[in-house]
Design a protein around this motif. Structure first.
Motif, mmCIF file in Angstrom:
data_model
loop_
_atom_site.group_PDB
_atom_site.id
_atom_site.type_symbol
_atom_site.label_atom_id
_atom_site.label_comp_id
_atom_site.label_asym_id
_atom_site.label_seq_id
_atom_site.Cartn_x
_atom_site.Cartn_y
_atom_site.Cartn_z
ATOM 1 N N VAL A 135 -7.012 -9.171 -4.103
ATOM 2 C CA VAL A 135 -7.326 -9.830 -2.835
ATOM 3 C C VAL A 135 -6.912 -8.917 -1.692
ATOM 4 O O VAL A 135 -5.800 -8.366 -1.690
ATOM 5 C CB VAL A 135 -6.594 -11.181 -2.722
ATOM 6 N N ASP A 136 -7.795 -8.735 -0.735
ATOM 7 C CA ASP A 136 -7.462 -7.953 0.452
ATOM 8 C C ASP A 136 -8.439 -8.326 1.558
ATOM 9 O O ASP A 136 -9.497 -8.907 1.302
ATOM 10 C CB ASP A 136 -7.530 -6.452 0.159
ATOM 11 N N ARG A 137 -8.086 -7.940 2.763
ATOM 12 C CA ARG A 137 -8.928 -8.252 3.914
ATOM 13 C C ARG A 137 -10.077 -7.257 4.064
ATOM 14 O O ARG A 137 -11.146 -7.612 4.564
ATOM 15 C CB ARG A 137 -8.051 -8.251 5.170
ATOM 16 N N GLU A 138 -9.859 -6.005 3.643
ATOM 17 C CA GLU A 138 -10.833 -4.938 3.839
ATOM 18 C C GLU A 138 -11.771 -4.842 2.638
ATOM 19 O O GLU A 138 -11.367 -4.396 1.563
ATOM 20 C CB GLU A 138 -10.118 -3.606 4.072
ATOM 21 N N ARG A 139 -13.021 -5.211 2.819
ATOM 22 C CA ARG A 139 -13.971 -5.276 1.717
ATOM 23 C C ARG A 139 -14.231 -3.917 1.071
ATOM 24 O O ARG A 139 -14.252 -3.791 -0.158
ATOM 25 C CB ARG A 139 -15.291 -5.845 2.236
ATOM 26 N N ASP A 140 -14.438 -2.872 1.878
ATOM 27 C CA ASP A 140 -14.761 -1.562 1.308
ATOM 28 C C ASP A 140 -13.589 -1.012 0.505
ATOM 29 O O ASP A 140 -13.774 -0.502 -0.611
ATOM 30 C CB ASP A 140 -15.148 -0.581 2.415
ATOM 31 N N ALA A 141 -12.390 -1.112 1.058
ATOM 32 C CA ALA A 141 -11.213 -0.628 0.339
ATOM 33 C C ALA A 141 -10.976 -1.444 -0.922
ATOM 34 O O ALA A 141 -10.562 -0.906 -1.962
ATOM 35 C CB ALA A 141 -9.982 -0.684 1.242
#
Length: 279
Positions: free
Chosen positions: A41-47
């Motif tokens: 889970v993370d906020r930055e889709r590309d990363a």
């Protein structure tokens, strides 16, 4: 091995926030090597997509802003639908740069939203089902030494991590009361670790820093031993130095010294002598 540590069994499910890099990604890779199914889970889709591509096995990435309670509740529902019961929840997402006490309020709101309420959102969205499913489970919340010794500078960050410490201690007590040792909570306290947040544009890992993989190895060993406080050393700070600094901070209350006396001009020499004598 503690009963809850059996949550790392092959086929069980792990959810890791802040998993696009640093300690979160290192933990996700380790959990996958243990045979777990992992949800990054993370906020930055590309990363996040790039991180998921480095992990073999049954792995999925879900973009989510952990400071948004409704988004985290939707995340928990999505994970339950895709994977079923969660056995390991690692609330690791964090940001810095909130500012000092008199700094702009927007910085405080942004930082506390992620570092404190992101952890609370994760706990409240996932833990009731972890208790209910009946198997071994555990929660790992990422704190900081700054939440214990309170160095001057980014007071907002210190406040957030001190609150995570208190939250996790209270959670551990609640889980112990309700489940015995079947579901447990642990507080991960990294030392100087080379991550995107600590690099701040620098290219090479400093000699004093640990890698995220070293932190995760230490974390896993501590969980297996049943330790609640997973206080990591690094290449410039020993466990004994950590113990001395923590004891000095507690001594400010006990001895009624000025706040943050370690950095006070009237007490700095005494602190230096104390550290030298304690080595």
């Amino acid at each position: 091995m503690s009963a809850a540590a059996a949550a790392f069994a092959p086929g069980t499910v792990a959810v890791i926030t802040g998993a696009a890099g640093g300690i979160g990604l290192a933990a996700a890779r380790r959990f996958a090597r243990e045979g777990m199914r992992t949800c990054l889970v993370d906020r930055e889709r590309d990363a996040l997509d790039a991180a998921v591509a480095t992990i073999p096995g049954d792995t999925v990435g879900i973009a989510c802003d952990v400071s948004d309670r409704q988004a985290v509740e939707a995340l928990a529902a999505d994970v339950a639908a895709r994977f079923g019961a969660v056995s390991v929840l690692m609330n690791n997402a964090g940001v810095g740069g909130g500012g000092d006490t008199l700094s702009d309020r927007d910085g405080w709101d942004r930082l506390l939203g992620v570092n404190l309420f992101g952890v609370l959102n994760g706990v409240q969205a996932f833990v009731p089902a972890m208790i209910a499913h009946g198997g071994p489970a555990l929660v790992i919340n990422t704190g900081s030494k700054q939440g214990i010794t309170q160095p001057p500078g980014d007071t907002a960050y210190n406040v957030s991590k001190a609150a995570v410490k208190a939250l996790t201690e209270g959670l551990a007590h609640t889980l112990r009361t309700q489940t015995g040792d079947r579901v447990a909570a642990h507080l991960l306290v990294p030392g100087f670790t080379w991550t995107g947040m600590t690099a701040r544009g620098r290219g090479d890992q400093p000699p004093g820093a640990w890698s995220p993989d070293q932190v995760v190895d230490f974390m896993m060993a501590g969980i297996a031993a049943g330790d609640f406080y997973l206080i990591c050393p690094d290449n410039e700070t020993t466990p004994e130095q950590d113990r001395l600094r923590i004891a000095w901070a507690a001594g400010d209350l006990i001895e009624n010294r000025p706040a943050l006396s370690r950095w006070h001009p009237d007490h700095a020499a005494a602190f230096a002598a104390y550290m030298e004598d304690g080595r």
